[in-house]
Design an enzyme around this catalytic site. Structure first.
Site, PDB file in Angstrom:
ATOM      1  N   ASN A   1     -62.217 -88.256  34.112  1.00 34.34           N
ATOM      2  CA  ASN A   1     -62.832 -86.956  33.885  1.00 34.34           C
ATOM      3  C   ASN A   1     -63.812 -87.095  32.728  1.00 34.34           C
ATOM      4  OD1 ASN A   1     -61.303 -87.039  31.503  1.00 34.34           O
ATOM      5  ND2 ASN A   1     -59.715 -85.675  32.299  1.00 34.34           N
TER       6      ASN A   1
ATOM      7  N   ASP B   1     -57.338 -80.343  42.836  1.00 38.97           N
ATOM      8  CA  ASP B   1     -57.287 -80.565  41.390  1.00 38.97           C
ATOM      9  C   ASP B   1     -58.680 -80.452  40.772  1.00 38.97           C
ATOM     10  OD1 ASP B   1     -55.529 -81.515  39.067  1.00 38.97           O
ATOM     11  OD2 ASP B   1     -57.203 -82.945  39.002  1.00 38.97           O
TER      12      ASP B   1
END
Length: 333
Positions: free
Chosen positions: A13, A207
Site C-alpha cells: 500500500n 479490501d
C-alpha cells in the site's frame, strides 16, 4: 501444505506495508490448493474446490515489503460436501531469520465437479486423531452453516444506496463523503478452472474499496485490522461486471468499520437486475508516522438507516472486544 513468496513493492500500500487484500488472496489460494488436492485424493469424479465462506480474519501484525510470507494450510474437518481449512501466515525477515505470525484464518470450501459446475462432489473423509477432534470440527461446521444461512437471508434483502460521486457536496466525516465504489470486468486471469471469479480476487478488490473509504474518512495511512466472516452466495462468471461498493458504518476511538457489497451484472446474458454476491465488514485502524494508532474522526450519521447501522456496528465492535479480552485471559491462564 506451505506456500512461500517474497513480498515485492507491487504488493504494497502507499505506506509500504503489504496490502491486506494481497494477504487475503494468498490465504485463499493456499486453501483452494489443499482442499482441491484432498477432494481428488481418491478415485472418483474429479473436482475443483471453490470458496464458500471465510471466518473472521484478524491481521495481527503487518507484513512488510522484502519479507517472506509463509502461508501454511491444514485441513481440519470434512463434512459430506465441504472442507474446513485452517491457514496460518507468518512473516520472515530474511536478513535475520526472525519470524512472526501475521494472520490466522479458517475457510470453508465446496468441491464442484470438473465436468459439471452445478454438481457438488462428495468429499473424501478425513482421518481424525481423536473422536474429540472430530466432534469439535462438527460443532464448527454446524455453527458456520447456521451463520451462512442467516447471512444469505440478509444478502437477499440488503439495499445498498447508489454511490454519489459528487463528493464535493458532502460534508467531511459523513457516510456520503467517504463512500466509494470500483467496477471490474472479470477476465480469464481472475478465474478458477471453472471460469468463475476466484474468492481471493474478490476479497482483494473488497479490501481495496474498504481501504479507499477508510483513507477518505481519516486522510491518514490506514491498515486492515480484521475482516468479519465472508459468505459467497453467488458464483461470478467470467465476463461479468462486478460493482464493489463500500461505506463507513461505525467508528470507535481507534477503529472504523466499513461495509462492502459486491453486486454482479451478467452483461452477456439476458437483461436482469444486479444480484448481491458477497457482503462483508472490514475493520481498519489509522496509523501515524511512528506506526502508532491515531484517533478516528467520529462518523456523522444523518439518516435513520445510518443511525441504525451505526448501532449495529457498535454491537459488533463490543462483541469483538469482549472476544479478544476472553482470548487474552485464556492465554494467560
Amino acid at each position: 501444505m506451505m506456500v512461500i513468496r517474497i513480498m515485492r513493492p507491487d504488493d504494497a500500500n502507499i505506506a509500504g506495508n503489504v496490502h491486506g487484500g494481497t494477504i487475503l488472496k494468498m490465504i485463499e489460494e493456499a486453501g483452494a490448493i489443499i482442499s482441491t488436492r484432498h477432494c481428488n485424493s481418491q478415485n472418483g469424479e474429479r473436482s475443483v474446490a471453490v470458496l464458500a465462506r471465510v471466518e473472521r480474519t484478524d491481521f495481527l501484525t503487518p507484513m512488510l515489503i522484502g519479507e517472506v510470507a509463509h502461508v501454511s494450510a491444514e485441513i481440519t474437518y470434512t463434512s459430506k460436501h465441504s472442507v474446513e481449512v485452517q491457514v496460518t501466515v507468518m512473516g520472515e525477515n530474511i536478513l535475520n531469520g526472525v519470524k512472526r505470525i501475521t494472520n490466522r484464518a479458517t475457510l470453508w470450501y465446496v468441491p464442484l465437479s470438473a465436468d459439471n459446475v452445478n454438481s457438488v462432489v462428495k468429499v473424501p473423509p478425513l482421518q481424525y486423531s481423536s473422536p474429540e477432534q472430530e466432534e469439535e470440527g462438527r460443532k464448527r461446521y454446524e455453527a458456520q452453516k447456521l451463520n451462512r444461512s442467516e447471512s444469505k437471508q440478509r444478502n437477499d434483502t440488503i439495499i445498498f444506496p447508489t454511490i454519489n460521486m459528487d463528493r464535493k457536496s458532502k460534508e467531511p466525516f459523513t457516510v456520503g463523503y467517504s463512500q466509494s465504489s470500483l467496477i471490474h470486468l472479470v477476465g480469464p486471469s481472475d478465474c478458477t478452472l471453472h471460469n468463475f471469479l476466484q474468492g481471493g480476487v474478490t476479497m482483494k478488490l473488497m479490501d481495496e474499496v474498504a481501504g479507499i473509504v477508510a483513507a477518505r474518512h481519516c486522510k491518514t495511512n490506514i491498515v486492515t485490522a480484521s475482516v468479519d466472516a465472508i459468505n459467497f452466495h453467488q458464483k461470478i462468471e467470467k465476463g461479468s461486471v462486478i460493482n464493489v461498493s463500500g461505506r463507513m458504518i461505525f467508528t470507535s476511538n481507534k477503529s472504523m468499520e466499513i461495509e462492502v457489497v459486491v453486486d454482479v451484472d451478467h452483461v452477456l446474458k439476458s437483461p436482469q437486475e444486479s444480484v448481491h454476491s458477497v457482503t462483508a465488514f472490514f475493520t481498519y485502524v489509522s496509523l501515524g508516522k511512528d506506526g502508532m494508532a491515531l484517533p478516528i474522526p467520529t462518523l456523522k450519521v444523518e439518516t435513520e438507516d445510518e443511525k441504525k447501522r451505526f448501532e449495529e456496528g457498535r454491537e459488533r465492535y463490543l462483541q469483538a472486544k469482549a472476544r479478544r479480552t476472553a482470548e487474552a485471559t485464556k492465554r494467560c491462564q
